[in-house]
Design a protein around this motif. Structure first.
Motif, PDB file in Angstrom:
ATOM      1  N   ALA A 178      44.145 106.970  88.851  1.00  0.00           N
ATOM      2  CA  ALA A 178      43.963 106.820  87.331  1.00  0.00           C
ATOM      3  C   ALA A 178      42.227 106.527  87.098  1.00  0.00           C
ATOM      4  N   GLU A 179      41.711 106.271  88.139  1.00  0.00           N
ATOM      5  CA  GLU A 179      40.115 105.890  87.744  1.00  0.00           C
ATOM      6  C   GLU A 179      40.005 104.538  87.003  1.00  0.00           C
ATOM      7  N   CYS A 180      41.093 103.702  87.024  1.00  0.00           N
ATOM      8  CA  CYS A 180      41.235 102.172  86.700  1.00  0.00           C
ATOM      9  C   CYS A 180      40.859 101.482  87.845  1.00  0.00           C
ATOM     10  N   ASP A 204      36.141 109.807  80.261  1.00  0.00           N
ATOM     11  CA  ASP A 204      36.076 108.770  79.377  1.00  0.00           C
ATOM     12  C   ASP A 204      34.710 108.876  78.607  1.00  0.00           C
ATOM     13  N   GLN A 205      34.887 108.538  77.588  1.00  0.00           N
ATOM     14  CA  GLN A 205      33.464 108.385  76.448  1.00  0.00           C
ATOM     15  C   GLN A 205      33.260 107.164  76.103  1.00  0.00           C
ATOM     16  N   HIS A 206      32.431 106.338  76.813  1.00  0.00           N
ATOM     17  CA  HIS A 206      31.676 105.011  76.565  1.00  0.00           C
ATOM     18  C   HIS A 206      32.908 104.065  76.406  1.00  0.00           C
ATOM     19  N   ASN A 207      34.056 104.183  77.183  1.00  0.00           N
ATOM     20  CA  ASN A 207      35.280 103.485  77.220  1.00  0.00           C
ATOM     21  C   ASN A 207      36.177 103.471  76.156  1.00  0.00           C
ATOM     22  N   THR A 208      35.966 104.185  75.331  1.00  0.00           N
ATOM     23  CA  THR A 208      36.500 104.436  74.013  1.00  0.00           C
ATOM     24  C   THR A 208      38.113 104.847  74.164  1.00  0.00           C
ATOM     25  N   SER A 209      38.260 105.492  75.359  1.00  0.00           N
ATOM     26  CA  SER A 209      39.810 105.946  75.723  1.00  0.00           C
ATOM     27  C   SER A 209      40.343 104.799  76.627  1.00  0.00           C
ATOM     28  N   ARG A 210      39.785 103.534  76.856  1.00  0.00           N
ATOM     29  CA  ARG A 210      40.357 102.626  77.517  1.00  0.00           C
ATOM     30  C   ARG A 210      40.259 101.342  76.824  1.00  0.00           C
ATOM     31  N   PRO A 211      41.044 101.304  75.743  1.00  0.00           N
ATOM     32  CA  PRO A 211      40.979  99.854  74.864  1.00  0.00           C
ATOM     33  C   PRO A 211      41.661  98.650  75.586  1.00  0.00           C
ATOM     34  N   TYR A 212      42.368  98.901  76.769  1.00  0.00           N
ATOM     35  CA  TYR A 212      42.964  97.497  77.068  1.00  0.00           C
ATOM     36  C   TYR A 212      41.746  97.074  78.460  1.00  0.00           C
ATOM     37  N   LEU A 213      41.798  95.613  78.445  1.00  0.00           N
ATOM     38  CA  LEU A 213      41.118  95.202  79.612  1.00  0.00           C
ATOM     39  C   LEU A 213      41.516  95.385  80.869  1.00  0.00           C
ATOM     40  N   ALA A 214      42.970  95.047  80.776  1.00  0.00           N
ATOM     41  CA  ALA A 214      43.647  95.159  82.306  1.00  0.00           C
ATOM     42  C   ALA A 214      45.182  95.294  81.838  1.00  0.00           C
ATOM     43  N   PHE A 215      45.933  95.772  83.002  1.00  0.00           N
ATOM     44  CA  PHE A 215      47.305  96.239  82.659  1.00  0.00           C
ATOM     45  C   PHE A 215      48.122  96.053  84.014  1.00  0.00           C
ATOM     46  N   PHE A 216      49.456  95.369  83.610  1.00  0.00           N
ATOM     47  CA  PHE A 216      50.242  95.297  85.110  1.00  0.00           C
ATOM     48  C   PHE A 216      51.840  95.359  84.313  1.00  0.00           C
ATOM     49  N   ALA A 217      52.552  96.054  85.183  1.00  0.00           N
ATOM     50  CA  ALA A 217      53.918  96.094  85.036  1.00  0.00           C
ATOM     51  C   ALA A 217      54.594  96.123  86.255  1.00  0.00           C
ATOM     52  N   PHE A 224      49.241 103.409  80.517  1.00  0.00           N
ATOM     53  CA  PHE A 224      48.750 102.243  80.233  1.00  0.00           C
ATOM     54  C   PHE A 224      47.704 102.161  81.472  1.00  0.00           C
ATOM     55  N   MET A 225      47.724 102.638  82.448  1.00  0.00           N
ATOM     56  CA  MET A 225      46.981 102.839  83.386  1.00  0.00           C
ATOM     57  C   MET A 225      45.600 103.526  83.050  1.00  0.00           C
ATOM     58  N   LEU A 226      45.802 104.785  82.281  1.00  0.00           N
ATOM     59  CA  LEU A 226      44.507 105.580  82.089  1.00  0.00           C
ATOM     60  C   LEU A 226      43.923 104.995  80.971  1.00  0.00           C
ATOM     61  N   GLN A 227      44.620 104.022  80.127  1.00  0.00           N
ATOM     62  CA  GLN A 227      44.004 103.281  79.106  1.00  0.00           C
ATOM     63  C   GLN A 227      43.546 102.063  79.126  1.00  0.00           C
TER      64      GLN A 227
END
Length: 487
Positions: A396-398, A320-333, A370-373
């Motif tokens: 996924a380090e989420c 990850d670079q300053h969370n730019t690769s994780r645009p979502y706050l949280a995820f579930f399916a 989605f987990m990785l983001q």
């Protein structure tokens, strides 16, 4: 007359000489006797000082080891011989059970000493072992954990019962949602583990290697919800091993354990009241409201292995670079079942682009992507408390968000879950976005680092590696055993 006197004088002198010789010999005999008694006492004192050195350990409360002290007062030979004939004989011929218990007492003392040590862990670890225990706050006491792990490697022995036939015993699923059940059985029975012993007399615990998942597969009649065949099989197995071996009856099964990941594992254990109430139950479904007792039972993670493997996307998450690769706050399916997921979906299903929540993910979207983001991954309970999403989130380090009631989290006697996860009350699901946005960036960074650090404890390796999930399960069993008093 002179001759007579001379004769008398000669006899008198002879008599005096004999008396003097007798007195000299008597006195000499006493001196020699006294001299010989001294080293005998000294030798006796040295003999009992050896176990005193060996057994003196700093332990507290019920863990106090009884040891011998050198005598502070003189003993008569009779008293010494009486003491030697009893106490020293007992020391020389300790039973194997006593030897095991004394070894565990030393382990407890060693762990206690490490826990209170002011030394840094880096000065205690030698060689390449620093690759396994990292600095950081993911442990309640990392020095105590590390020392306990070393003591386990040094001492812990597990006897695996050979009774039972395939597929219900000595086998289990190694793929999909209950994979940890079969993987543990196979590693314990066929892996190059140092912990298994084929001598039950020197074992600390006894493993009953039946598979609840395979019981459900082969004994359960679909749609009947009748768990009686599972309970009957467990009852029969306990009866067989208790009749054939003396070990179950010595402790009423307190030093025996079973392992099950299927939701019905706790229900199957009810087939034997002592197994349910006394034995160590190693379970994925660790629900404290349904009889799970964290003082004796062990909570283990649920790990899904599709096709027997972890998804390649989760093996090496991108940097990850300053969370730019994780645009979502949280995820579930996930599917709509259990009491908690309906609440989550009712409040958040497809209602916020920052917090994507789906009942079933559309086919053109990828679950692990989605987990990785996502910064946080939601892990609500289904019908049972455990969820494989927790381990998937760690891979996924989420940062996992635990949405569950009465769930005893895996390895929580060692790990500080608050250092790498967030627990949200079910009553706060409607405020979920607010709660997660309130996590400061610095705290999130620490949580993320905690997830990276703890990952190694949740990996299923084949063969098993130090500190991985197989060894963490054994360590949790080890902790229950060293707190068990069998006398």
């Amino acid at each position: 007359m002179a001759i007579k006197l001379n004769r008398f004088s000669f006899h008198w002198h002879c008599f005096l000489c004999v008396v003097l010789i007798f007195l000299v010999l008597t006195i000499s005999g006493c001196l020699i006797s006294s001299f010989m008694c001294f080293p005998a006492v000294s030798k006796f004192q040295y003999t009992i000082s050896v176990p005193a050195v060996q057994l003196q350990t700093k332990v507290t409360g019920s863990d106090q080891v009884r040891h011998l002290h050198s005598p502070s007062t003189s003993y008569s030979p009779a008293r010494i011989n009486r003491f030697r004939n009893t106490t020293l004989t007992k020391i020389a011929k300790l039973s194997r059970e006593d030897e095991l218990e004394q070894g565990l007492a030393r382990a407890r003392a060693s762990i206690h000493k490490a826990a209170s040590s002011v030394r840094e862990l880096s000065t205690i670890i030698h060689g390449n072992q620093t690759d396994y225990v990292l600095s950081g706050g993911i442990y309640h006491n990392r020095k105590a954990f590390y020392q306990s792990y070393l003591e386990m490697e040094r001492r812990f022995k597990v006897f695996v019962y050979s009774e039972g036939e395939l597929p219900l015993v000595h086998d289990g699923p190694c793929k999909d949602i209950y994979a940890i059940e079969g993987r543990f059985i196979h590693e314990m029975e066929h892996g190059p583990t140092r912990f298994r012993t084929r001598e039950p007399q020197i074992a600390h615990v006894y493993f009953m290697p039946f598979s609840v998942t395979w019981m459900v597969e082969y004994l359960y009649k679909p749609l009947t919800y009748d768990q009686t065949p599972l309970k009957q099989f467990v009852a029969d197995y306990v009866r067989v091993v208790s009749n054939k071996y003396p070990f179950w009856n010595k402790t009423q099964g307190a030093d025996h354990f079973m392992l099950a990941c299927h939701d019905w594992g706790p229900h199957a254990s009810r087939g034997s009241p002592f197994l349910y109430n006394t034995s160590i139950r190693v379970l994925c479904n660790a629900n404290s409201s349904e009889g799970f007792n964290p003082r004796k039972d062990v909570s283990i993670p649920e790990i899904t292995l599709y096709g027997g493997y972890v998804s390649p996307k989760l093996l090496s998450p991108p940097l990850d670079q300053h969370n730019t690769s994780r645009p979502y706050l949280a995820f579930f399916a996930g599917g709509l079942h259990g009491p908690i997921r309906p609440l989550l979906l009712n409040h958040w299903k497809e209602k916020d682009s920052d917090l994507p929540v789906f009942e079933y993910l559309p086919k053109h979207l990828d679950y692990y992507t989605f987990m990785l983001q996502s910064k946080f991954c939601l892990c609500p309970s289904g019908h049972e408390v455990a969820s494989p999403r927790i381990v998937e989130s760690i891979y996924a380090e989420c940062v996992p968000v635990i949405l569950s009631d009465h769930y005893v989290l895996p390895f929580s006697d060692v790990l500080r879950w608050e250092a790498f996860s967030v627990q949200v009350n079910v009553s706060d699901i409607s405020r979920l976005k607010e709660v997660l946005l309130a996590v400061p960036e610095e705290k999130y960074r620490r949580l993320k680092e905690g997830v990276k650090a703890v990952r190694k404890h949740f990996v299923l390796n084949k063969p098993a590696k130090r500190f991985d999930v197989f060894h963490m399960i054994l360590h949790s069993i080890w902790l229950r055993r060293i707190n068990l008093r069998t006398e």
